[in-house]
Design a protein around this motif. Sequence first.
Motif, PDB file in Angstrom:
ATOM      1  N   LEU A 115       0.838  -1.212   0.000  1.00  0.00           N
ATOM      2  CA  LEU A 115       0.000   0.000   0.000  1.00  0.00           C
ATOM      3  C   LEU A 115       0.871   1.259   0.000  1.00  0.00           C
ATOM      4  CD1 LEU A 115      -3.100  -0.010   0.183  1.00  0.00           C
ATOM      5  CD2 LEU A 115      -2.857   0.536   2.612  1.00  0.00           C
ATOM      6  N   VAL A 116       1.897   1.260   0.823  1.00  0.00           N
ATOM      7  CA  VAL A 116       2.822   2.398   0.860  1.00  0.00           C
ATOM      8  C   VAL A 116       3.493   2.549  -0.500  1.00  0.00           C
ATOM      9  CG1 VAL A 116       5.017   3.205   1.843  1.00  0.00           C
ATOM     10  CG2 VAL A 116       3.211   2.362   3.357  1.00  0.00           C
ATOM     11  N   GLY A 117       3.897   1.440  -1.087  1.00  0.00           N
ATOM     12  CA  GLY A 117       4.539   1.479  -2.404  1.00  0.00           C
ATOM     13  C   GLY A 117       3.627   2.093  -3.461  1.00  0.00           C
ATOM     14  N   GLU A 118       2.346   1.778  -3.366  1.00  0.00           N
ATOM     15  CA  GLU A 118       1.396   2.316  -4.340  1.00  0.00           C
ATOM     16  C   GLU A 118       1.205   3.824  -4.180  1.00  0.00           C
ATOM     17  OE1 GLU A 118      -1.151  -1.842  -4.810  1.00  0.00           O
ATOM     18  OE2 GLU A 118      -2.031  -0.177  -3.655  1.00  0.00           O
ATOM     19  N   ALA A 119       1.479   4.328  -2.979  1.00  0.00           N
ATOM     20  CA  ALA A 119       1.298   5.768  -2.721  1.00  0.00           C
ATOM     21  C   ALA A 119       2.546   6.577  -3.082  1.00  0.00           C
ATOM     22  CB  ALA A 119       0.943   5.978  -1.251  1.00  0.00           C
ATOM     23  N   ILE A 120       3.630   5.868  -3.375  1.00  0.00           N
ATOM     24  CA  ILE A 120       4.886   6.585  -3.638  1.00  0.00           C
ATOM     25  C   ILE A 120       4.864   7.239  -5.011  1.00  0.00           C
ATOM     26  CG2 ILE A 120       7.334   6.144  -4.186  1.00  0.00           C
ATOM     27  CD1 ILE A 120       7.470   4.410  -1.702  1.00  0.00           C
ATOM     28  N   ARG A 121       5.031   8.542  -5.033  1.00  0.00           N
ATOM     29  CA  ARG A 121       5.180   9.292  -6.284  1.00  0.00           C
ATOM     30  C   ARG A 121       5.817  10.635  -5.951  1.00  0.00           C
ATOM     31  NH1 ARG A 121       0.528  11.958  -4.883  1.00  0.00           N
ATOM     32  NH2 ARG A 121      -0.908  10.446  -4.016  1.00  0.00           N
ATOM     33  N   VAL A 122       6.235  11.342  -6.981  1.00  0.00           N
ATOM     34  CA  VAL A 122       6.886  12.641  -6.789  1.00  0.00           C
ATOM     35  C   VAL A 122       5.959  13.562  -5.979  1.00  0.00           C
ATOM     36  CG1 VAL A 122       7.714  14.712  -7.991  1.00  0.00           C
ATOM     37  CG2 VAL A 122       8.268  12.426  -8.880  1.00  0.00           C
ATOM     38  N   GLY A 123       6.499  14.192  -4.942  1.00  0.00           N
ATOM     39  CA  GLY A 123       5.747  15.183  -4.171  1.00  0.00           C
ATOM     40  C   GLY A 123       5.138  14.651  -2.891  1.00  0.00           C
ATOM     41  N   VAL A 124       4.967  13.332  -2.792  1.00  0.00           N
ATOM     42  CA  VAL A 124       4.412  12.771  -1.553  1.00  0.00           C
ATOM     43  C   VAL A 124       5.459  12.889  -0.445  1.00  0.00           C
ATOM     44  CG1 VAL A 124       3.732  10.602  -0.433  1.00  0.00           C
ATOM     45  CG2 VAL A 124       2.843  11.173  -2.688  1.00  0.00           C
TER      46      VAL A 124
ATOM     47  N   ALA B  44      11.407   5.627   7.039  1.00  0.00           N
ATOM     48  CA  ALA B  44      11.432   6.048   5.639  1.00  0.00           C
ATOM     49  C   ALA B  44      12.770   6.731   5.385  1.00  0.00           C
ATOM     50  CB  ALA B  44      10.273   6.997   5.350  1.00  0.00           C
ATOM     51  N   SER B  45      13.653   6.038   4.670  1.00  0.00           N
ATOM     52  CA  SER B  45      15.049   6.472   4.550  1.00  0.00           C
ATOM     53  C   SER B  45      15.401   6.729   3.087  1.00  0.00           C
ATOM     54  CB  SER B  45      15.971   5.389   5.134  1.00  0.00           C
ATOM     55  OG  SER B  45      15.525   4.989   6.417  1.00  0.00           O
ATOM     56  N   PRO B  46      15.455   8.005   2.675  1.00  0.00           N
ATOM     57  CA  PRO B  46      15.736   8.316   1.277  1.00  0.00           C
ATOM     58  C   PRO B  46      17.229   8.293   0.937  1.00  0.00           C
ATOM     59  CG  PRO B  46      15.106  10.330   2.458  1.00  0.00           C
ATOM     60  CD  PRO B  46      15.148   9.206   3.466  1.00  0.00           C
TER      61      PRO B  46
ATOM     62  N   VAL C 264      18.948   3.377   7.140  1.00  0.00           N
ATOM     63  CA  VAL C 264      17.784   2.919   7.910  1.00  0.00           C
ATOM     64  C   VAL C 264      17.360   3.974   8.929  1.00  0.00           C
ATOM     65  CG1 VAL C 264      18.134   0.398   7.806  1.00  0.00           C
ATOM     66  CG2 VAL C 264      19.341   1.750   9.547  1.00  0.00           C
ATOM     67  N   HIS C 265      16.181   3.703   9.532  1.00  0.00           N
ATOM     68  CA  HIS C 265      15.662   4.441  10.692  1.00  0.00           C
ATOM     69  C   HIS C 265      15.379   5.915  10.412  1.00  0.00           C
ATOM     70  CE1 HIS C 265      17.726   1.198  13.426  1.00  0.00           C
ATOM     71  NE2 HIS C 265      16.813   0.699  12.610  1.00  0.00           N
ATOM     72  N   GLY C 266      15.121   6.252   9.145  1.00  0.00           N
ATOM     73  CA  GLY C 266      14.709   7.609   8.818  1.00  0.00           C
ATOM     74  C   GLY C 266      13.329   7.887   9.411  1.00  0.00           C
ATOM     75  N   ILE C 267      13.207   9.002  10.131  1.00  0.00           N
ATOM     76  CA  ILE C 267      11.919   9.368  10.734  1.00  0.00           C
ATOM     77  C   ILE C 267      11.079  10.083   9.676  1.00  0.00           C
ATOM     78  CG2 ILE C 267      10.800  10.742  12.539  1.00  0.00           C
ATOM     79  CD1 ILE C 267      13.351  10.421  14.214  1.00  0.00           C
ATOM     80  N   PRO C 268       9.855   9.605   9.429  1.00  0.00           N
ATOM     81  CA  PRO C 268       8.999  10.261   8.435  1.00  0.00           C
ATOM     82  C   PRO C 268       8.793  11.732   8.782  1.00  0.00           C
ATOM     83  CG  PRO C 268       8.072   8.150   9.081  1.00  0.00           C
ATOM     84  CD  PRO C 268       9.221   8.410  10.015  1.00  0.00           C
ATOM     85  N   GLY C 269       8.698  12.577   7.765  1.00  0.00           N
ATOM     86  CA  GLY C 269       8.558  14.011   8.008  1.00  0.00           C
ATOM     87  C   GLY C 269       8.121  14.732   6.751  1.00  0.00           C
ATOM     88  N   PRO C 270       8.453  16.026   6.642  1.00  0.00           N
ATOM     89  CA  PRO C 270       7.960  16.858   5.532  1.00  0.00           C
ATOM     90  C   PRO C 270       8.706  16.655   4.218  1.00  0.00           C
ATOM     91  CG  PRO C 270       9.300  18.171   7.041  1.00  0.00           C
ATOM     92  CD  PRO C 270       9.194  16.795   7.650  1.00  0.00           C
ATOM     93  N   TYR C 271       9.666  15.730   4.168  1.00  0.00           N
ATOM     94  CA  TYR C 271      10.456  15.557   2.946  1.00  0.00           C
ATOM     95  C   TYR C 271       9.571  15.086   1.783  1.00  0.00           C
ATOM     96  CZ  TYR C 271      13.872  13.838  -0.382  1.00  0.00           C
ATOM     97  OH  TYR C 271      14.587  13.632  -1.535  1.00  0.00           O
ATOM     98  N   PRO C 272       9.483  15.878   0.695  1.00  0.00           N
ATOM     99  CA  PRO C 272       8.696  15.442  -0.463  1.00  0.00           C
ATOM    100  C   PRO C 272       9.581  14.650  -1.430  1.00  0.00           C
ATOM    101  CG  PRO C 272       9.214  17.805  -0.638  1.00  0.00           C
ATOM    102  CD  PRO C 272      10.043  17.233   0.491  1.00  0.00           C
TER     103      PRO C 272
ATOM    104  N   THR D 188       7.166  11.803   3.285  1.00  0.00           N
ATOM    105  CA  THR D 188       7.310  10.546   4.024  1.00  0.00           C
ATOM    106  C   THR D 188       6.342  10.507   5.209  1.00  0.00           C
ATOM    107  OG1 THR D 188       9.232  11.485   5.170  1.00  0.00           O
ATOM    108  CG2 THR D 188       9.673  10.110   3.251  1.00  0.00           C
ATOM    109  N   ALA D 189       5.945  11.669   5.726  1.00  0.00           N
ATOM    110  CA  ALA D 189       4.941  11.692   6.802  1.00  0.00           C
ATOM    111  C   ALA D 189       3.590  11.177   6.289  1.00  0.00           C
ATOM    112  CB  ALA D 189       4.786  13.106   7.353  1.00  0.00           C
ATOM    113  N   GLU D 190       3.266  11.502   5.029  1.00  0.00           N
ATOM    114  CA  GLU D 190       2.008  10.992   4.459  1.00  0.00           C
ATOM    115  C   GLU D 190       2.053   9.465   4.328  1.00  0.00           C
ATOM    116  OE1 GLU D 190       0.544  14.819   1.763  1.00  0.00           O
ATOM    117  OE2 GLU D 190       2.116  13.543   0.964  1.00  0.00           O
TER     118      GLU D 190
END
Length: 265
Positions: free
Chosen positions: A26-35, A69-71, A76-84, A37-39
């Motif tokens: 489900l998360v993979g399906e939501a991945i696109r430019v602009g989303v 969510a680690s870009p 590893v262990h990236g904390i989700p946040g405002p990163y688009p 990591t908090a979303e």
Amino acid sequence: MIIRKSAQEIESMARSGDLVSETLVLVGEAIRVGVTTAELDEIAEKHIRSRGGTPTFKGYRGYPASICASPNDMVVHGIPGPYPLKEGDILSVDIGVTLGGFVSDCAYTFSVGALAPEAHRLLDICQQALVAGVAECRPGNRLSDIGHAVQTVTEAAGFGVIRTLVGHGVGRSMHEDPQIPNFGAPGRGPVLAEGMVFAIEPMITVGTHEVVLHDDEWSISSEDGSLAAHFEHTVAITSAGPRILTRHPQPTRARLVEEPASRAG
Ligand code: MF3
Ligand code: CO
């Protein structure tokens, strides 16, 4: 002590494995430019709770979110946040779910749009390393056969295996014995036996295997800034060999920026 699970307990773990896999898809399906990591975190948490599960990571040693969510160069262990997310990014997503008293742990590195050839190859090799590690999960093998297989695949491709982060036993707790390094000589350590359940998780980079911890005290990146990938399955050892309790999204078929040079004649 390595806790072995009964056949019935492994069925319970398979149910938490189904839920964590479903969430990762489900998360993979939501991945696109602009989303952001908090979303993605919110999507995961809602789904897990809607199915009666608990996001295992949330509150674990004070961790503030349901997923990691680690870009890009973050391992590893990236904390989700405002990163688009941006075109060409890779994003490692790690999720843990507790359901019916059992934890399953699963990670996948996604691509955002078209990838540079090197990033593409990194994801490919990390998936191959996971497959090689999982294949060693059979009775009679030794623990270090797993890490040896991961290291062999990774280093043959010229990439680096992180030394300071390991896979682990998993069950009623997220982290049980044993620790499972992704490197080392084969034929060492405990003999693997039916009923053991392991989280196998290669973490590799394009460059150095050295990592740095960020000021948030959670996120870990490659020291040299090179791209990093992380794939993870929860795997039960059965008499017939490895049984993967988590499923992944469809294997990465990331678009390349440039088509490969080879063309059918
Ligand atoms: N999934 C990680 C592991 O495999 C643990 C994440 S730590 C957390 O060990 F705090 F984010 F939960
Ligand atoms: Co894990």
